[in-house]
Design a protein around this motif. Structure first.
Motif, PDB file in Angstrom:
ATOM      1  N   PRO A 187     -16.475  12.675 -19.317  1.00  0.00           N
ATOM      2  CA  PRO A 187     -16.082  13.204 -20.629  1.00  0.00           C
ATOM      3  C   PRO A 187     -15.732  14.692 -20.611  1.00  0.00           C
ATOM      4  O   PRO A 187     -14.873  15.131 -21.377  1.00  0.00           O
ATOM      5  CB  PRO A 187     -17.297  12.920 -21.521  1.00  0.00           C
ATOM      6  CG  PRO A 187     -18.433  12.668 -20.586  1.00  0.00           C
ATOM      7  CD  PRO A 187     -17.836  12.097 -19.350  1.00  0.00           C
ATOM      8  N   ASP A 188     -16.384  15.485 -19.743  1.00  0.00           N
ATOM      9  CA  ASP A 188     -16.084  16.914 -19.720  1.00  0.00           C
ATOM     10  C   ASP A 188     -14.642  17.184 -19.313  1.00  0.00           C
ATOM     11  O   ASP A 188     -14.056  18.197 -19.700  1.00  0.00           O
ATOM     12  CB  ASP A 188     -17.027  17.646 -18.752  1.00  0.00           C
ATOM     13  CG  ASP A 188     -18.447  17.740 -19.297  1.00  0.00           C
ATOM     14  OD1 ASP A 188     -18.631  17.465 -20.493  1.00  0.00           O
ATOM     15  OD2 ASP A 188     -19.356  18.075 -18.522  1.00  0.00           O
ATOM     16  N   GLU A 189     -14.070  16.287 -18.527  1.00  0.00           N
ATOM     17  CA  GLU A 189     -12.687  16.449 -18.074  1.00  0.00           C
ATOM     18  C   GLU A 189     -11.737  15.460 -18.756  1.00  0.00           C
ATOM     19  O   GLU A 189     -10.528  15.515 -18.502  1.00  0.00           O
ATOM     20  CB  GLU A 189     -12.610  16.242 -16.560  1.00  0.00           C
ATOM     21  CG  GLU A 189     -13.493  17.165 -15.746  1.00  0.00           C
ATOM     22  CD  GLU A 189     -13.526  16.763 -14.289  1.00  0.00           C
ATOM     23  OE1 GLU A 189     -12.449  16.691 -13.667  1.00  0.00           O
ATOM     24  OE2 GLU A 189     -14.623  16.521 -13.769  1.00  0.00           O
ATOM     25  N   ASP A 190     -12.294  14.568 -19.584  1.00  0.00           N
ATOM     26  CA  ASP A 190     -11.503  13.473 -20.149  1.00  0.00           C
ATOM     27  C   ASP A 190     -10.749  12.752 -19.036  1.00  0.00           C
ATOM     28  O   ASP A 190      -9.554  12.476 -19.130  1.00  0.00           O
ATOM     29  CB  ASP A 190     -10.535  13.987 -21.215  1.00  0.00           C
ATOM     30  CG  ASP A 190      -9.984  12.867 -22.097  1.00  0.00           C
ATOM     31  OD1 ASP A 190     -10.541  11.751 -22.065  1.00  0.00           O
ATOM     32  OD2 ASP A 190      -8.982  13.111 -22.806  1.00  0.00           O
ATOM     33  N   LEU A 191     -11.475  12.439 -17.976  1.00  0.00           N
ATOM     34  CA  LEU A 191     -10.898  11.838 -16.773  1.00  0.00           C
ATOM     35  C   LEU A 191     -11.501  10.460 -16.533  1.00  0.00           C
ATOM     36  O   LEU A 191     -12.718  10.285 -16.569  1.00  0.00           O
ATOM     37  CB  LEU A 191     -11.188  12.733 -15.557  1.00  0.00           C
ATOM     38  CG  LEU A 191     -10.843  12.150 -14.185  1.00  0.00           C
ATOM     39  CD1 LEU A 191      -9.330  12.014 -14.015  1.00  0.00           C
ATOM     40  CD2 LEU A 191     -11.441  13.014 -13.068  1.00  0.00           C
ATOM     41  N   THR A 192     -10.643   9.483 -16.290  1.00  0.00           N
ATOM     42  CA  THR A 192     -11.072   8.150 -15.875  1.00  0.00           C
ATOM     43  C   THR A 192     -10.618   7.937 -14.439  1.00  0.00           C
ATOM     44  O   THR A 192      -9.468   8.206 -14.099  1.00  0.00           O
ATOM     45  CB  THR A 192     -10.471   7.061 -16.774  1.00  0.00           C
ATOM     46  OG1 THR A 192     -10.818   7.328 -18.135  1.00  0.00           O
ATOM     47  CG2 THR A 192     -11.011   5.690 -16.398  1.00  0.00           C
ATOM     48  N   LEU A 193     -11.534   7.447 -13.597  1.00  0.00           N
ATOM     49  CA  LEU A 193     -11.251   7.288 -12.169  1.00  0.00           C
ATOM     50  C   LEU A 193     -11.766   5.938 -11.697  1.00  0.00           C
ATOM     51  O   LEU A 193     -12.923   5.587 -11.925  1.00  0.00           O
ATOM     52  CB  LEU A 193     -11.925   8.416 -11.384  1.00  0.00           C
ATOM     53  CG  LEU A 193     -11.853   8.376  -9.853  1.00  0.00           C
ATOM     54  CD1 LEU A 193     -10.411   8.423  -9.379  1.00  0.00           C
ATOM     55  CD2 LEU A 193     -12.645   9.545  -9.264  1.00  0.00           C
ATOM     56  N   ALA A 194     -10.891   5.194 -11.038  1.00  0.00           N
ATOM     57  CA  ALA A 194     -11.256   3.873 -10.499  1.00  0.00           C
ATOM     58  C   ALA A 194     -10.946   3.837  -9.010  1.00  0.00           C
ATOM     59  O   ALA A 194      -9.927   4.369  -8.559  1.00  0.00           O
ATOM     60  CB  ALA A 194     -10.506   2.767 -11.218  1.00  0.00           C
ATOM     61  N   LEU A 195     -11.826   3.175  -8.261  1.00  0.00           N
ATOM     62  CA  LEU A 195     -11.646   3.019  -6.812  1.00  0.00           C
ATOM     63  C   LEU A 195     -11.977   1.601  -6.404  1.00  0.00           C
ATOM     64  O   LEU A 195     -12.893   0.979  -6.945  1.00  0.00           O
ATOM     65  CB  LEU A 195     -12.547   3.992  -6.058  1.00  0.00           C
ATOM     66  CG  LEU A 195     -12.614   3.841  -4.531  1.00  0.00           C
ATOM     67  CD1 LEU A 195     -12.739   5.203  -3.856  1.00  0.00           C
ATOM     68  CD2 LEU A 195     -13.792   2.957  -4.083  1.00  0.00           C
ATOM     69  N   GLN A 196     -11.224   1.092  -5.429  1.00  0.00           N
ATOM     70  CA  GLN A 196     -11.555  -0.160  -4.745  1.00  0.00           C
ATOM     71  C   GLN A 196     -11.495   0.075  -3.245  1.00  0.00           C
ATOM     72  O   GLN A 196     -10.644   0.821  -2.755  1.00  0.00           O
ATOM     73  CB  GLN A 196     -10.578  -1.277  -5.111  1.00  0.00           C
ATOM     74  CG  GLN A 196     -10.696  -1.781  -6.523  1.00  0.00           C
ATOM     75  CD  GLN A 196      -9.716  -2.907  -6.804  1.00  0.00           C
ATOM     76  OE1 GLN A 196      -9.091  -3.456  -5.900  1.00  0.00           O
ATOM     77  NE2 GLN A 196      -9.566  -3.251  -8.068  1.00  0.00           N
ATOM     78  N   TYR A 197     -12.409  -0.575  -2.533  1.00  0.00           N
ATOM     79  CA  TYR A 197     -12.476  -0.450  -1.072  1.00  0.00           C
ATOM     80  C   TYR A 197     -12.787  -1.837  -0.532  1.00  0.00           C
ATOM     81  O   TYR A 197     -13.795  -2.434  -0.912  1.00  0.00           O
ATOM     82  CB  TYR A 197     -13.570   0.556  -0.707  1.00  0.00           C
ATOM     83  CG  TYR A 197     -13.681   0.920   0.750  1.00  0.00           C
ATOM     84  CD1 TYR A 197     -12.652   0.705   1.657  1.00  0.00           C
ATOM     85  CD2 TYR A 197     -14.858   1.506   1.241  1.00  0.00           C
ATOM     86  CE1 TYR A 197     -12.766   1.060   2.977  1.00  0.00           C
ATOM     87  CE2 TYR A 197     -14.993   1.880   2.566  1.00  0.00           C
ATOM     88  CZ  TYR A 197     -13.935   1.650   3.435  1.00  0.00           C
ATOM     89  OH  TYR A 197     -14.054   2.003   4.750  1.00  0.00           O
ATOM     90  N   ASN A 198     -11.947  -2.367   0.343  1.00  0.00           N
ATOM     91  CA  ASN A 198     -12.059  -3.778   0.706  1.00  0.00           C
ATOM     92  C   ASN A 198     -12.957  -4.057   1.900  1.00  0.00           C
ATOM     93  O   ASN A 198     -12.748  -5.006   2.656  1.00  0.00           O
ATOM     94  CB  ASN A 198     -10.668  -4.391   0.945  1.00  0.00           C
ATOM     95  CG  ASN A 198      -9.957  -3.792   2.160  1.00  0.00           C
ATOM     96  OD1 ASN A 198     -10.324  -2.731   2.640  1.00  0.00           O
ATOM     97  ND2 ASN A 198      -8.921  -4.479   2.627  1.00  0.00           N
ATOM     98  N   LEU A 199     -13.999  -3.234   2.070  1.00  0.00           N
ATOM     99  CA  LEU A 199     -15.019  -3.494   3.081  1.00  0.00           C
ATOM    100  C   LEU A 199     -16.393  -3.582   2.428  1.00  0.00           C
ATOM    101  O   LEU A 199     -16.694  -2.841   1.495  1.00  0.00           O
ATOM    102  CB  LEU A 199     -15.057  -2.377   4.130  1.00  0.00           C
ATOM    103  CG  LEU A 199     -13.836  -2.183   5.032  1.00  0.00           C
ATOM    104  CD1 LEU A 199     -14.143  -1.149   6.101  1.00  0.00           C
ATOM    105  CD2 LEU A 199     -13.404  -3.485   5.683  1.00  0.00           C
TER     106      LEU A 199
END
Length: 574
Positions: free
Chosen positions: A531-543
């Protein structure tokens, strides 16, 4: 060796390093009052861990200069290495520090450091026989900082990356060999990128003459932040196989997507942002959202007993829907050793949720319902089944009707219960210690049927669709403000977990974040809103790591990839 005065002057600055270690070194601080009036200067000494160990003042007359010997002038100092913050509220000042190696008298100097930058070049003397290179880096703020170290071979333009966290007011002094577990190339430079401004310098130790050469860091601006993050992710994936996808979005800006590594190790198919992959327990936030929507529609209650839907489940009259959502039910885990053994014995078996639930029926509760917190997949296996019984639809259809279709999450599906979308990344077990008696990388995508999980970990999607979901959730498109408040309120037994959503999954202890991570046989995922940056971050790693060594390597790579994205995010913000 002398060092010219910097032209700029400030009222706040730092001596980023002092040392008296083993009584081999002597450090002197030189302060110069640039005003014509008498001034008070406050000096705060910090340990390398960021602890303030001494606060003292010194007075300087107008236009006066004072030389302060760390050992002689501050006898009450309890540490032999650290850094010093200097502040005057009234006048501008300048200064320098000198290091003397006492056995030889060799001396080097650095100007007082007045600036803090997020991107630094740390110059290194040409590495070779009898020369060791290193650096000193200081976080002058009261917030934790993520730091990306990139060691660049100037001749080949290849690089290696390490990621660390600097505590508030903390300092890191290290030789290159220590940080990267090997000597640097003969011609190299160190790039440092941080989540916030830091101070530092490069240093080289000339062993034959016992001389330290210290060179101030040089600030730089990234030329193409998006291309540089893509390059850094590719560099990271050269150090650890597999494939990673990342999507980040600031506020209403368009999402920015990245991918690196391999979606399929057998065919060498490259991972792209369009590839779908398993998100494991991040599924729980979607299932919780669907249930809370039913609560808002008066089709369910948070304090409704489990017995109203599953009357025959043990202690069902004592367990509420809220307890399932926030993991305070005490219900035993269905996915223990017995299920794992059965999966390995018959990996292609098609399961139904009732068969999975049966593995928990004869096990004891972890505690009496509502009396403690214990994260368990059985809670959300049950919630998926409850959604089906309350709506009359399959869980796949509930999620599609209430979330996937309204948000145009067109590549998202429930594994084992819907047709897969494409392109589809393969998921691998990473088994470096050969615990399973096969190869280090085992294709689990073709090995286990998707129905071996359900409302606890069954969703497959892209990082773009993950971001679309989270921005809609925190933006009020899926739940009312009152219900969102319910969702993010932790239980009395866990300060971090609400109703299917968690606080503080960031690697920075003082950072506010909201989201969920996931790990299952087909890989790992992470979804967070800052919320402090109004940032949404998503990650996927296939291991998916097998054993302590496999899990540690996967975790390190995943955390490093997230840190690279976080550090780059400020430069990607329009």
């Amino acid at each position: 060796m002398s060092c010219p005065w910097a032209l700029a002057s400030e009222t706040r600055a730092a001596f980023p390093h002092f040392t008296q270690r083993d009584q081999l070194w002597n450090t002197k601080l030189v302060l110069s009052n640039l005003s014509l009036s008498v001034a008070q200067f406050q000096l705060t000494f910090y340990s390398e861990e960021g602890e303030s160990v001494l606060v003292t003042t010194r007075e300087l007359g107008g236009s006066a200069t004072k030389i302060l010997d760390i050992g002689a002038d501050f006898p009450q100092l309890s540490i032999d290495r650290g850094w010093v913050a200097v502040e005057s509220t009234t006048v501008h000042f300048n200064g320098m520090m000198t290091f003397t190696y006492l056995p030889t008298g060799a001396t080097t100097s650095l100007p007082l450091d007045k600036s803090e930058d997020r991107n630094l070049h740390l110059p290194l003397v040409r590495h070779g026989h009898q020369i060791e290179s290193g650096f000193a880096l200081v976080n002058r703020s009261d917030r934790y900082a993520m730091v990306q170290f990139s060691l660049v071979d100037i001749q080949t333009n290849t690089r290696e990356i390490r990621v660390q966290v600097l505590p508030p007011h903390g300092k890191r002094v290290s030789m290159i060999e220590t940080l990267f577990d090997k000597a640097p190339p003969a011609s190299a430079r160190m790039e440092v990128k941080c989540s916030q401004g830091v101070t530092g310098f490069g240093l080289s130790f000339l062993q034959d003459v016992q001389q330290i050469v210290a060179i101030p860091a040089l600030a730089f601006e990234p030329v193409d932040p998006k291309a540089e993050l893509q390059r850094d992710l590719e560099t990271l994936l050269q150090q650890q196989p597999g494939g990673i996808s990342i999507t980040l979005q600031h506020g209403e800006q368009l999402p920015v997507r990245f991918a690196a590594g391999l979606a399929d190790m057998d065919t060498q198919e490259a991972y792209t942002p369009d590839h779908v992959g398993s998100i494991g327990s991040t599924t729980k936030t979607m299932v919780a959202t669907a249930f809370l929507q039913l609560v808002e529609q008066n089709k369910a209650l948070l304090d409704q007993p489990l017995s109203s839907v599953f009357p025959d489940y043990p202690k069902a009259d004592q367990v509420t829907m809220r307890m399932l959502l926030n993991h305070t039910s005490g219900i035993p885990a269905y996915d223990g050793d017995t299920l794992i053994q059965d999966l390995l014995a018959n990996p292609a078996r098609v399961w139904n949720p009732e068969e999975l639930l049966a593995y928990s029926l004869n096990l004891p509760y972890a505690f009496e319902p509502g009396q403690d917190f214990a994260y368990t997949n059985t809670n959300y296996l049950l919630l998926g089944m409850i959604l089906e019984r309350l709506t009359g639809d399959s869980l796949a259809q509930v999620l599609r009707n209430q979330i996937f279709t309204p948000l145009a999450m067109n590549q998202t599906y429930l594994r084992g219960f819907e047709s897969p979308t494409t392109p589809h990344a393969q998921g691998y077990l990473f088994d470096p210690d050969n615990a399973l008696g096969a190869t280090p990388f085992i294709n689990a995508h073709q090995m286990f049927h998707g129905s071996c999980t359900f409302g606890d970990a069954g969703v497959v999607t892209t990082t773009g669709d993950m971001v679309r979901f989270m921005t809609a959730l925190v933006g009020g498109d899926l739940l009312s403000e009152n219900m969102m408040d319910e969702m993010v309120t932790p239980s009395p037994h866990s300060a971090r977990y609400g109703l299917g959503i968690a606080y503080g999954l960031s690697s920075l202890p003082d950072e506010i974040s909201l989201g969920h991570n996931g790990s299952f046989l087909w890989g790992n995922a992470d979804l967070n809103y800052y919320p402090d940056e109004d940032l949404t971050l998503a990650l996927q790693y296939n291991l998916f790591g097998i054993g302590a060594a496999g899990q540690a390597q996967i975790s390190e790579t995943q955390e490093s990839a997230l840190a690279l994205a976080r550090i780059a995010s400020a430069n990607l913000k329009e």
